[in-house]
Design a protein around this motif. Structure first.
Motif, PDB file in Angstrom:
ATOM      1  N   ASN A 392       0.825  -1.218   0.000  1.00  0.00           N
ATOM      2  CA  ASN A 392       0.000   0.000   0.000  1.00  0.00           C
ATOM      3  C   ASN A 392       0.857   1.267   0.000  1.00  0.00           C
ATOM      4  O   ASN A 392       0.422   2.315   0.487  1.00  0.00           O
ATOM      5  CB  ASN A 392      -0.968   0.027   1.190  1.00  0.00           C
ATOM      6  CG  ASN A 392      -0.255  -0.097   2.519  1.00  0.00           C
ATOM      7  OD1 ASN A 392       0.974  -0.014   2.592  1.00  0.00           O
ATOM      8  ND2 ASN A 392      -1.028  -0.289   3.590  1.00  0.00           N
ATOM      9  N   ASP A 413      -5.179   0.011   6.137  1.00  0.00           N
ATOM     10  CA  ASP A 413      -4.704   0.887   5.068  1.00  0.00           C
ATOM     11  C   ASP A 413      -4.762   2.356   5.471  1.00  0.00           C
ATOM     12  O   ASP A 413      -3.850   3.135   5.146  1.00  0.00           O
ATOM     13  CB  ASP A 413      -5.522   0.673   3.794  1.00  0.00           C
ATOM     14  CG  ASP A 413      -5.177  -0.645   3.093  1.00  0.00           C
ATOM     15  OD1 ASP A 413      -3.981  -0.987   3.041  1.00  0.00           O
ATOM     16  OD2 ASP A 413      -6.104  -1.324   2.606  1.00  0.00           O
ATOM     17  N   CYS A 416      -1.852   3.091   7.811  1.00  0.00           N
ATOM     18  CA  CYS A 416      -0.591   3.098   7.064  1.00  0.00           C
ATOM     19  C   CYS A 416      -0.439   4.390   6.269  1.00  0.00           C
ATOM     20  O   CYS A 416       0.658   4.937   6.139  1.00  0.00           O
ATOM     21  CB  CYS A 416      -0.526   1.897   6.124  1.00  0.00           C
ATOM     22  SG  CYS A 416      -0.165   0.332   6.938  1.00  0.00           S
ATOM     23  N   ALA A 417      -1.557   4.888   5.740  1.00  0.00           N
ATOM     24  CA  ALA A 417      -1.518   6.105   4.924  1.00  0.00           C
ATOM     25  C   ALA A 417      -1.194   7.347   5.748  1.00  0.00           C
ATOM     26  O   ALA A 417      -0.766   8.369   5.197  1.00  0.00           O
ATOM     27  CB  ALA A 417      -2.849   6.292   4.202  1.00  0.00           C
ATOM     28  N   LEU A 422      -0.705   7.636   0.017  1.00  0.00           N
ATOM     29  CA  LEU A 422      -0.732   7.234  -1.387  1.00  0.00           C
ATOM     30  C   LEU A 422      -0.941   8.461  -2.269  1.00  0.00           C
ATOM     31  O   LEU A 422      -1.398   9.503  -1.796  1.00  0.00           O
ATOM     32  CB  LEU A 422      -1.863   6.232  -1.612  1.00  0.00           C
ATOM     33  CG  LEU A 422      -1.613   4.812  -1.090  1.00  0.00           C
ATOM     34  CD1 LEU A 422      -2.913   4.015  -1.095  1.00  0.00           C
ATOM     35  CD2 LEU A 422      -0.552   4.111  -1.927  1.00  0.00           C
ATOM     36  N   THR A 427      -6.522   4.673  -4.263  1.00  0.00           N
ATOM     37  CA  THR A 427      -6.867   3.932  -3.056  1.00  0.00           C
ATOM     38  C   THR A 427      -5.899   2.769  -2.877  1.00  0.00           C
ATOM     39  O   THR A 427      -5.197   2.379  -3.815  1.00  0.00           O
ATOM     40  CB  THR A 427      -8.293   3.380  -3.143  1.00  0.00           C
ATOM     41  OG1 THR A 427      -8.347   2.419  -4.219  1.00  0.00           O
ATOM     42  CG2 THR A 427      -9.291   4.500  -3.393  1.00  0.00           C
ATOM     43  N   ALA A 428      -5.870   2.183  -1.688  1.00  0.00           N
ATOM     44  CA  ALA A 428      -4.996   1.051  -1.423  1.00  0.00           C
ATOM     45  C   ALA A 428      -5.350  -0.138  -2.312  1.00  0.00           C
ATOM     46  O   ALA A 428      -4.454  -0.847  -2.814  1.00  0.00           O
ATOM     47  CB  ALA A 428      -5.057   0.656   0.049  1.00  0.00           C
ATOM     48  N   SER A 429      -6.652  -0.368  -2.526  1.00  0.00           N
ATOM     49  CA  SER A 429      -7.041  -1.495  -3.370  1.00  0.00           C
ATOM     50  C   SER A 429      -6.625  -1.271  -4.815  1.00  0.00           C
ATOM     51  O   SER A 429      -6.176  -2.201  -5.496  1.00  0.00           O
ATOM     52  CB  SER A 429      -8.552  -1.725  -3.276  1.00  0.00           C
ATOM     53  OG  SER A 429      -9.261  -0.560  -3.664  1.00  0.00           O
ATOM     54  N   TRP A 431      -4.087   0.569  -5.733  1.00  0.00           N
ATOM     55  CA  TRP A 431      -2.626   0.439  -5.691  1.00  0.00           C
ATOM     56  C   TRP A 431      -2.230  -1.022  -5.846  1.00  0.00           C
ATOM     57  O   TRP A 431      -1.368  -1.355  -6.667  1.00  0.00           O
ATOM     58  CB  TRP A 431      -2.110   1.009  -4.366  1.00  0.00           C
ATOM     59  CG  TRP A 431      -0.636   0.822  -4.120  1.00  0.00           C
ATOM     60  CD1 TRP A 431      -0.036  -0.268  -3.559  1.00  0.00           C
ATOM     61  CD2 TRP A 431       0.409   1.743  -4.431  1.00  0.00           C
ATOM     62  NE1 TRP A 431       1.321  -0.096  -3.480  1.00  0.00           N
ATOM     63  CE2 TRP A 431       1.629   1.133  -4.010  1.00  0.00           C
ATOM     64  CE3 TRP A 431       0.445   3.006  -4.998  1.00  0.00           C
ATOM     65  CZ2 TRP A 431       2.872   1.768  -4.158  1.00  0.00           C
ATOM     66  CZ3 TRP A 431       1.689   3.643  -5.142  1.00  0.00           C
ATOM     67  CH2 TRP A 431       2.875   3.024  -4.726  1.00  0.00           C
ATOM     68  N   ARG A 432      -2.858  -1.908  -5.078  1.00  0.00           N
ATOM     69  CA  ARG A 432      -2.514  -3.330  -5.141  1.00  0.00           C
ATOM     70  C   ARG A 432      -2.883  -3.927  -6.506  1.00  0.00           C
ATOM     71  O   ARG A 432      -2.159  -4.777  -7.032  1.00  0.00           O
ATOM     72  CB  ARG A 432      -3.195  -4.090  -4.009  1.00  0.00           C
ATOM     73  CG  ARG A 432      -2.566  -3.827  -2.648  1.00  0.00           C
ATOM     74  CD  ARG A 432      -3.068  -4.752  -1.574  1.00  0.00           C
ATOM     75  NE  ARG A 432      -4.343  -4.342  -1.023  1.00  0.00           N
ATOM     76  CZ  ARG A 432      -4.495  -3.497  -0.008  1.00  0.00           C
ATOM     77  NH1 ARG A 432      -3.436  -2.931   0.546  1.00  0.00           N
ATOM     78  NH2 ARG A 432      -5.703  -3.204   0.454  1.00  0.00           N
TER      79      ARG A 432
END
Length: 729
Positions: A392, A413, A416-417, A422, A427-429, A431-432
């Protein structure tokens, strides 16, 4: 070809002298060898020289009745043939091919040439591959192979005026010797600086000294004078400063311009292309640390079997630098490419070099187009997961307080942000999902620990992960049994090693050391923290990885402590402690647990142990004069087999090499792509370096400590995007 005397002053070093003379005899025909024995203290040298004199008609042996020093010895040899040019050669130099013919041709290609000096591995401003350094022979090649690569270059465009020749191998025209005279014996009697002085006298008389770019010799260096070099160098520099006030500024200007750099770079890359070895391009970020150490390690580990190149971001997301490794050392000369406009040129160069494999180590700052580099080269790629950036954008899985966030937490997430935001709109999803392009196409996804594999595979489905501890694990197997040496007769000495960020526990170290002030426990940091720590932590400063074992040995710690607050994926600093047989205290988080499993004198404590509990722990160690008898850590977790033979047996499997030549079109583009491995600091970066230095002082450190970390980081990023280890070098 004019008449030439090859003058070799001799004092010490039988093997070097023998190699030198034999290489000269094998590569020349009618030229006379003038060997001047400066009353050598080694009888075997005198015997060897006399046998040569008796066996060869073209050898003239002169013997000094007493030791006169280099200058008088060289002058005697140069005066022996008043009608001949001189090739002055140190007795620890070796030559190859038609070296002398090329030097002679260059000496008469221009009017009023004073001297000509070729490339050498150890010849200051004529050094190759690294400028102004003492180098080993590149890629383990022979002298003849390296010189042949230079000999392919034409004389035209490969002859540069220089402030001074280098006396290890220097061609001097007789007409210039007659005009200028011999070396200044009265001033430089024992030697060093005499050729610089002679070249300056020649320059003042209207002659020019040149560096020749199509010849290469090997110079061992330091054989004759050894330990007395340093004081002689200092004295010579003072004399040159007095005689020629502009000499050193001229030399520095020449170093800054470095006109031979394009020749060095072209030969370097052409040699890579010519070798039939597997060629791997490693791709990583520019932050150094464990990822870079692993790339260096692979290049060193496979030095005899493969060639490694590296692509590193320069301007984030825009351009990259391409560099080459030799024997595990990244060379300074390289090329740079703007990916938007020069991607096709980069691909063409890598094709011509014969690159057959791509290994991603990190993508931070990388132009996204490079994710498809392996496809463009018609090869496969590996991916090593050194941290959790691909999860992420947060490499350490930590929150704004630099403390570990468990992926099972519902706000994982988001937390972590707060530490590593990011890009806007990502978004984290998403990103992945984007990272899957790189991960899914990988030939192998390699993890440096089973713990890392388990955490990463929580987010990505990887069919056949490879779990392999880094090759440094093999340095001492089995690890030496750790020993406990503290007996209570002195302070307990606790050592932390590395560049310590908040995530690695810098604040923890300081808090615990402050809590234990005057309690008979010393806390040492070999390395430095992200900020200046209190005086209760003895900070030894940055270190070179090559000296870490020596420096740890000098500190003589009783125990090495790893107060990390994030799940480290391997830890090279832990390796240092394990290889040295030192007791360790590690967190129950990340790779530490599996790497000390079953090892005596290895305590595993919760990563979030409080300052009060750390105080109790260290006081108990001090009072008991013994390592704590904590429960043994279980061995390797099931389902995560560690392949300890991956690097010794498997990593290079399926990779082949082919020899090639770079096209003239590719070589013609080198001049505008030259890249220096460590560029000069900008004005803002010099300011940042000064701020960092001031922040090490106690008063300024206290002031800095009240500034929020996010503000400190914002200031740093405004001044420079480069890592601090490049700024404070």
């Amino acid at each position: 070809m004019p008449k030439v005397d090859i003058v070799i002053p001799v004092y010490r070093g039988l093997e070097e002298t023998r190699s030198c003379i034999e290489s000269v005899l094998a590569t020349t025909a009618g030229e006379r060898l003038v060997l001047v024995n400066d009353c050598s203290p080694e009888p075997e040298i005198t015997q060897y020289l006399r046998e040569l004199d008796a066996a060869h008609d073209r050898v003239l042996l002169l013997e000094n009745a007493e030791n006169l020093g280099f200058v008088a010895t060289a002058n005697r040899g140069m005066a022996a043939g008043p009608d001949a040019d001189v090739l002055l050669l140190n007795s620890d130099v070796e030559v190859a091919n038609d070296w002398l013919a090329r030097l002679c041709t260059a000496a008469y290609s221009q009017p009023k040439v004073a001297s000509v000096t070729p490339f050498a591995n150890n010849a200051t401003i004529m050094s190759f591959p690294n400028f102004c350094e003492d180098n080993e022979l590149l890629f383990g090649l022979s002298l003849a192979e390296l010189d042949h690569a230079f000999a392919r270059r034409p004389l035209e465009g490969n002859l540069w005026p220089i402030p001074s020749g280098v006396g290890c191998c220097m061609y001097l025209r007789r007409d210039c010797l007659e005009a200028v005279g011999l070396f200044d014996l009265e001033t430089f009697g024992r030697g060093y600086g005499e050729e610089n002085d002679w070249c300056q006298r020649a320059h003042a008389a209207g002659w020019t000294n040149y560096h020749l770019g199509n010849c290469f010799v090997y110079h061992k260096g330091g054989v004759s004078f050894a330990a007395e070099q340093s004081p002689r160098i200092a004295a010579a520099m003072e004399i040159l400063d007095d005689r020629y006030p502009h000499y050193h500024s001229t030399v520095q200007r020449f170093i800054g311009e470095d006109p031979a750099r394009i020749a060095r770079t072209e030969v370097l890359f052409d040699l890579v292309a010519s070798l039939a070895r597997p060629k791997i391009v490693a791709i990583s970020h520019k932050l150094g640390g464990g990822a870079q150490q692993h790339v260096d390690e692979l290049a060193r580990y496979y030095a005899g079997d493969a060639l490694f190149l590296q692509l590193t971001p320069e301007r984030s997301g825009k351009s990259v630098a391409l560099s080459i490794f030799s024997a595990g050392e990244r060379l300074k000369d390289g090329l740079q490419f703007d990916i938007d406009s020069e991607y096709d040129e980069l691909v063409q160069l890598l094709r011509e070099l014969g690159v057959g494999h791509v290994h991603f180590h990190h993508t931070m700052g990388l132009p996204p187009r490079l994710w498809l580099l392996a496809e463009a080269l018609d090869c496969r790629h590996d991916l090593t997961v050194h941290d959790y950036y691909l999860v992420n954008g947060n490499p350490t899985l930590t929150d704004r307080d630099a403390r570990y966030v468990d992926p099972v937490d519902s706000d994982f997430d988001q937390r972590c942000a707060t530490h590593y935001p990011l890009p806007e709109g990502v978004t984290a999803s998403l990103w992945r999902e984007n990272q899957q392009l790189l991960i899914g196409a990988a030939r192998r996804v390699i993890f440096p620990s089973a713990d890392c594999a388990r955490r990463f595979c929580h987010f990505y489905d990887i069919e056949t992960p490879v779990v392999a501890w880094h090759p440094d694990y093999l340095l001492s197997q089995p690890y030496p049994a750790p020993q406990w040496s503290f007996d209570g007769g002195r302070p307990l000495k606790v050592l932390v090693v590395g560049a310590i960020s908040r995530e690695k526990g810098a604040d923890v170290i300081e808090a615990v050391a402050n809590a234990l002030a005057k309690e008979g426990i010393e806390f040492h940091l070999l390395g430095y923290a992200y900020r200046a720590l209190s005086e209760q932590v003895v900070t030894h400063g940055p270190y070179d990885n090559g000296r870490v074992y020596e420096l740890v040995g000098d500190i003589q710690p009783d125990v090495v402590w790893f107060p990390a607050l994030w799940p480290e994926t391997y830890s090279y600093t832990l390796s240092v402690a394990l290889h040295m047989g030192l007791p360790v205290v590690v967190p129950q988080l990340g790779a530490f647990v599996e790497r000390v499993a079953g090892r005596p004198l290895s305590a595993v404590l919760p990563w979030d142990t409080t300052t009060a509990d750390w105080r109790t722990f260290w006081l108990a160690v001090r009072d008991d004069r013994a390592f704590p008898g904590l429960p043994q850590v279980s061995s390797e977790p099931p389902g995560c087999a560690i392949d300890l033979q991956f690097y010794p047996q498997t990593y290079l499997s399926g990779l082949t090499g082919n020899a090639a030549r770079l096209s003239d079109d590719t070589l013609a583009r080198f001049a505008r792509k030259l890249h220096l491995g460590l560029p000069q600091l900008s004005r803002k970066e010099r300011v940042l370096a000064r701020i960092w230095s001031l922040a090490r002082t106690p008063l300024v450190a206290k002031m800095v400590s009240v500034v929020p970390f996010r503000v400190q980081r914002a200031i740093k990023r405004r001044l420079s995007s480069r890592p601090m280890h490049e700024i404070i070098r």
